[in-house]
Scaffold this motif. Sequence first.
Motif, PDB file in Angstrom:
ATOM      1  N   ASP A   1      13.670  75.523 -48.810  1.00  0.00           N
ATOM      2  CA  ASP A   1      14.959  77.076 -49.265  1.00  0.00           C
ATOM      3  C   ASP A   1      16.738  76.302 -49.537  1.00  0.00           C
ATOM      4  O   ASP A   1      16.649  77.409 -50.450  1.00  0.00           O
ATOM      5  CB  ASP A   1      14.402  78.154 -48.833  1.00  0.00           C
ATOM      6  CG  ASP A   1      14.743  78.813 -48.062  1.00  0.00           C
ATOM      7  OD1 ASP A   1      15.885  77.002 -47.145  1.00  0.00           O
ATOM      8  OD2 ASP A   1      15.047  78.791 -47.092  1.00  0.00           O
ATOM      9  N   ASP A   2      17.035  75.702 -49.355  1.00  0.00           N
ATOM     10  CA  ASP A   2      17.932  75.497 -49.832  1.00  0.00           C
ATOM     11  C   ASP A   2      18.760  74.118 -50.114  1.00  0.00           C
ATOM     12  O   ASP A   2      18.559  73.540 -49.551  1.00  0.00           O
ATOM     13  CB  ASP A   2      19.111  75.803 -48.223  1.00  0.00           C
ATOM     14  CG  ASP A   2      20.433  75.169 -48.425  1.00  0.00           C
ATOM     15  OD1 ASP A   2      20.467  75.443 -49.276  1.00  0.00           O
ATOM     16  OD2 ASP A   2      21.379  74.763 -47.384  1.00  0.00           O
TER      17      ASP A   2
ATOM     18  N   THR B   1      22.709  73.932 -57.941  1.00  0.00           N
ATOM     19  CA  THR B   1      21.823  74.532 -56.620  1.00  0.00           C
ATOM     20  C   THR B   1      20.374  74.319 -57.486  1.00  0.00           C
ATOM     21  O   THR B   1      19.605  75.060 -58.592  1.00  0.00           O
ATOM     22  CB  THR B   1      22.303  75.958 -56.384  1.00  0.00           C
ATOM     23  OG1 THR B   1      22.971  76.365 -55.619  1.00  0.00           O
ATOM     24  CG2 THR B   1      21.535  76.846 -55.548  1.00  0.00           C
ATOM     25  N   MET B   2      19.523  73.699 -56.835  1.00  0.00           N
ATOM     26  CA  MET B   2      17.710  73.866 -56.847  1.00  0.00           C
ATOM     27  C   MET B   2      16.854  74.315 -56.761  1.00  0.00           C
ATOM     28  O   MET B   2      16.599  75.668 -57.232  1.00  0.00           O
ATOM     29  CB  MET B   2      17.765  72.295 -56.443  1.00  0.00           C
ATOM     30  CG  MET B   2      16.042  71.800 -56.633  1.00  0.00           C
ATOM     31  SD  MET B   2      16.185  71.734 -58.868  1.00  0.00           S
ATOM     32  CE  MET B   2      14.986  72.519 -59.209  1.00  0.00           C
ATOM     33  N   LEU B   3      17.370  75.054 -55.440  1.00  0.00           N
ATOM     34  CA  LEU B   3      16.758  75.987 -54.242  1.00  0.00           C
ATOM     35  C   LEU B   3      16.914  77.000 -53.488  1.00  0.00           C
ATOM     36  O   LEU B   3      18.509  75.720 -52.774  1.00  0.00           O
ATOM     37  CB  LEU B   3      15.487  75.557 -53.374  1.00  0.00           C
ATOM     38  CG  LEU B   3      14.267  74.658 -54.456  1.00  0.00           C
ATOM     39  CD1 LEU B   3      13.595  73.927 -53.629  1.00  0.00           C
ATOM     40  CD2 LEU B   3      13.917  74.784 -55.212  1.00  0.00           C
ATOM     41  N   SER B   4      17.412  78.383 -53.584  1.00  0.00           N
ATOM     42  CA  SER B   4      17.838  78.390 -52.690  1.00  0.00           C
ATOM     43  C   SER B   4      17.022  80.262 -52.039  1.00  0.00           C
ATOM     44  O   SER B   4      16.322  80.030 -52.674  1.00  0.00           O
ATOM     45  CB  SER B   4      18.582  79.869 -53.711  1.00  0.00           C
ATOM     46  OG  SER B   4      18.649  80.375 -54.681  1.00  0.00           O
ATOM     47  N   PRO B   5      17.590  80.643 -50.938  1.00  0.00           N
ATOM     48  CA  PRO B   5      16.849  80.923 -49.731  1.00  0.00           C
ATOM     49  C   PRO B   5      16.576  83.152 -50.615  1.00  0.00           C
ATOM     50  O   PRO B   5      17.219  83.106 -51.008  1.00  0.00           O
ATOM     51  CB  PRO B   5      17.288  80.932 -48.445  1.00  0.00           C
ATOM     52  CG  PRO B   5      18.469  80.189 -48.949  1.00  0.00           C
ATOM     53  CD  PRO B   5      18.929  80.000 -50.011  1.00  0.00           C
ATOM     54  N   GLN B   6      15.236  83.086 -49.597  1.00  0.00           N
ATOM     55  CA  GLN B   6      14.886  84.674 -50.092  1.00  0.00           C
ATOM     56  C   GLN B   6      16.069  85.274 -49.649  1.00  0.00           C
ATOM     57  O   GLN B   6      16.651  85.187 -48.791  1.00  0.00           O
ATOM     58  CB  GLN B   6      13.871  84.605 -49.609  1.00  0.00           C
ATOM     59  CG  GLN B   6      13.777  85.967 -49.972  1.00  0.00           C
ATOM     60  CD  GLN B   6      11.991  86.543 -48.465  1.00  0.00           C
ATOM     61  OE1 GLN B   6      11.524  85.880 -48.274  1.00  0.00           O
ATOM     62  NE2 GLN B   6      12.649  88.414 -48.492  1.00  0.00           N
ATOM     63  N   GLY B   7      16.914  86.003 -50.881  1.00  0.00           N
ATOM     64  CA  GLY B   7      17.841  87.594 -50.232  1.00  0.00           C
ATOM     65  C   GLY B   7      18.876  87.062 -51.022  1.00  0.00           C
ATOM     66  O   GLY B   7      19.586  87.757 -50.834  1.00  0.00           O
ATOM     67  N   THR B   8      19.281  85.552 -51.538  1.00  0.00           N
ATOM     68  CA  THR B   8      20.604  85.023 -52.214  1.00  0.00           C
ATOM     69  C   THR B   8      19.935  85.719 -53.927  1.00  0.00           C
ATOM     70  O   THR B   8      19.152  86.094 -53.595  1.00  0.00           O
ATOM     71  CB  THR B   8      20.235  84.144 -52.294  1.00  0.00           C
ATOM     72  OG1 THR B   8      19.437  83.360 -52.735  1.00  0.00           O
ATOM     73  CG2 THR B   8      21.198  83.274 -50.932  1.00  0.00           C
ATOM     74  N   ASN B   9      20.492  85.570 -54.154  1.00  0.00           N
ATOM     75  CA  ASN B   9      20.447  86.082 -56.112  1.00  0.00           C
ATOM     76  C   ASN B   9      19.703  84.751 -56.650  1.00  0.00           C
ATOM     77  O   ASN B   9      20.102  83.844 -55.952  1.00  0.00           O
ATOM     78  CB  ASN B   9      22.204  85.944 -57.179  1.00  0.00           C
ATOM     79  CG  ASN B   9      21.762  86.057 -57.873  1.00  0.00           C
ATOM     80  OD1 ASN B   9      20.955  87.349 -58.571  1.00  0.00           O
ATOM     81  ND2 ASN B   9      22.554  85.832 -58.937  1.00  0.00           N
ATOM     82  N   ASP B  10      18.849  84.964 -57.108  1.00  0.00           N
ATOM     83  CA  ASP B  10      17.738  83.766 -57.713  1.00  0.00           C
ATOM     84  C   ASP B  10      16.784  83.379 -56.687  1.00  0.00           C
ATOM     85  O   ASP B  10      17.286  82.322 -56.962  1.00  0.00           O
ATOM     86  CB  ASP B  10      18.905  83.610 -59.177  1.00  0.00           C
ATOM     87  CG  ASP B  10      18.036  82.425 -60.111  1.00  0.00           C
ATOM     88  OD1 ASP B  10      16.891  82.682 -60.904  1.00  0.00           O
ATOM     89  OD2 ASP B  10      18.410  81.429 -60.920  1.00  0.00           O
ATOM     90  N   ALA B  11      16.530  83.946 -55.710  1.00  0.00           N
ATOM     91  CA  ALA B  11      16.500  83.677 -54.559  1.00  0.00           C
ATOM     92  C   ALA B  11      14.898  81.872 -55.651  1.00  0.00           C
ATOM     93  O   ALA B  11      14.239  82.355 -56.682  1.00  0.00           O
ATOM     94  CB  ALA B  11      15.342  84.332 -53.644  1.00  0.00           C
TER      95      ALA B  11
END
Length: 607
Positions: A99-100, A118-128
């Motif tokens: 997720d990161d 940024t390809m993937l981002s964690p739950q709780g961030t904008n645009d997870a």
Amino acid sequence: MDDQNKNLILATALSFIVILVWFVLFPPPEPDVPLDGALTEQVTGATGTTIPAAPDASAPAPLNPQTQASDTTLQDAPRVAIETTRLTGSISLVGGRIDDLKLKDYQTTLESDATIVTMLSPQGTNDAYYALQGWAAGAGIDPSAVPGPETEWSLSAGDTLRVGSPITLTWDNGAGQVFSRSIAVDDNYMFSLTQSVSNDGNGAISVAPYGMIVQHTLPDDLENFFILHEGAVAMADEELAETDWDEIAEAELDPKWGRQAIVKEGVNSGWIGFTDHFWQAILIPLAGQTFDQALTYDARTDIYRAVTRMPTQTIEAGASYELTTQLFAGAKEWAMLREYESTGVPKFIDSIDWGWFFFLTKPIFWLLHELNKLIGNMGWAIIGLTLIIKAILFPLAYKSYVSMAKMKELQPQMEKLKEEAGDDRQKMQQGMMELYKREKVNPAAGCLPILLQIPIFFSLYKVIFVTIELRHANFFGPFQDLSAPDPTSLMNFFGLLPFEGPEPGSIMALVFIGILPLLLGISMWLQQKLNPAPTDPTQQMIFAWMPWVFMFMLGGFASGLVVYWIANNTITFTQQYLIMRSQGYKPDVFGNIKGGFSKKSKPDADG
């Protein structure tokens, strides 16, 4: 002015009108409104454990609908670093989710200090946006005894995920089953995930392995442009499906999946995931694995999922089971996707949106790609591509321009027919048809090359717009991104001053036009001047304004496409001039230019 020249100019105008009509008929859609107040209700616990187990081992295990962990749990979770030549990021041990992830080779803008993509981002961030792997519980095992989204895995092998250095995560449920997950990555963007479970319990258990890509709400960078597909892309037994975000959100409720879903069952070969302009995340079961693929939407949480679910497996006491799948998360690079396709990912090259004219778009891109490798400059590669396309179409162009020259020779006879026929249009038409037949002239020959160029134009536009190889591809000087509109204008003295031009698409961009749109207008104007202006004042005014109108209309297109059109106009002008001269007709270009500035149209000296 003869009918042949009118047809040529009208056909040229038609090719541009088709483009404008397309924009009018297919405008960017309005952003979707979340359904049923979806953003107001968030599920934070492992509520999926309340779903009953499958009634028997042969039935598919139900998917746990809960793919969220609490934000607090995730923020405090230990992580394992990802570090390769092309990727950087980390894996959360809560859920074992990837997720990161960031792409080292790509920056968000052309600025030297721009952040990487940024390809993937964690739950709780904008645009997870992240990937999950797991198991759905079937007969013989409690749903709480399989690893869920809040399960904290243990790192049992490796400390950093690198090329050639995989990591292994394990989880013991305390009831006799040990789950393991090994994650490896290659030197590009492909992850290999091997999930296994060993059953040291007293009886058989049934579980179904699954993978999913999760997108919280619609992506922030959604472009909503008609020529570009954004949303889900899937291959199922050599059948490509492109599904827009709103189609997923409007799908019917599927009781098996517990939410709105678009499902394809019993797929023997394929993949599924989400894609946007340049990047994609795709789940890829290995060849020979039968699976169900689904696109789901949860209106309560406004979450989209792309899911692969394998058949339920019965694991006897003392036995184990292992399954390997792949996850692609990165840039849609043509050469790389083709290489993955050659090593077992079916039709992976079709994850790029080639469009309706794919039979033209694919070879055009291949040729452009090879020219760029040879020349080392994408702008010159586009010009080289234009030369090749014009060479291929040259036989048709030759016939067209020879026909135009013959029509010029026939103009005195045509004028005589008009005088003899007077107001009798039928007699005039019959006389002209007999004249064409006798002299072996085809009055429609001039339109064919232009009509053939329309799909080529759209295909090249598609190539320049959707392929990442054009992103930030430089030409020279201020033209550092051929996928973007011309950055020059009078405001920055056409790129000589270190100022940014007006925002593309703005009113100021239309007023302060750039170098490439100006050259486009001039090249169209010169091409028009190969023939004298029409005698009709209305037609004369329309044709006089047409190059400059389209100069402003096409000025906001990708600069690579404008480079193509300038080169095309220049080559067309040269071909037409030389061929018509070889047939005995000498176009009076300078005379036509001079006549165009006069208040009244002058007769054509050659006519």
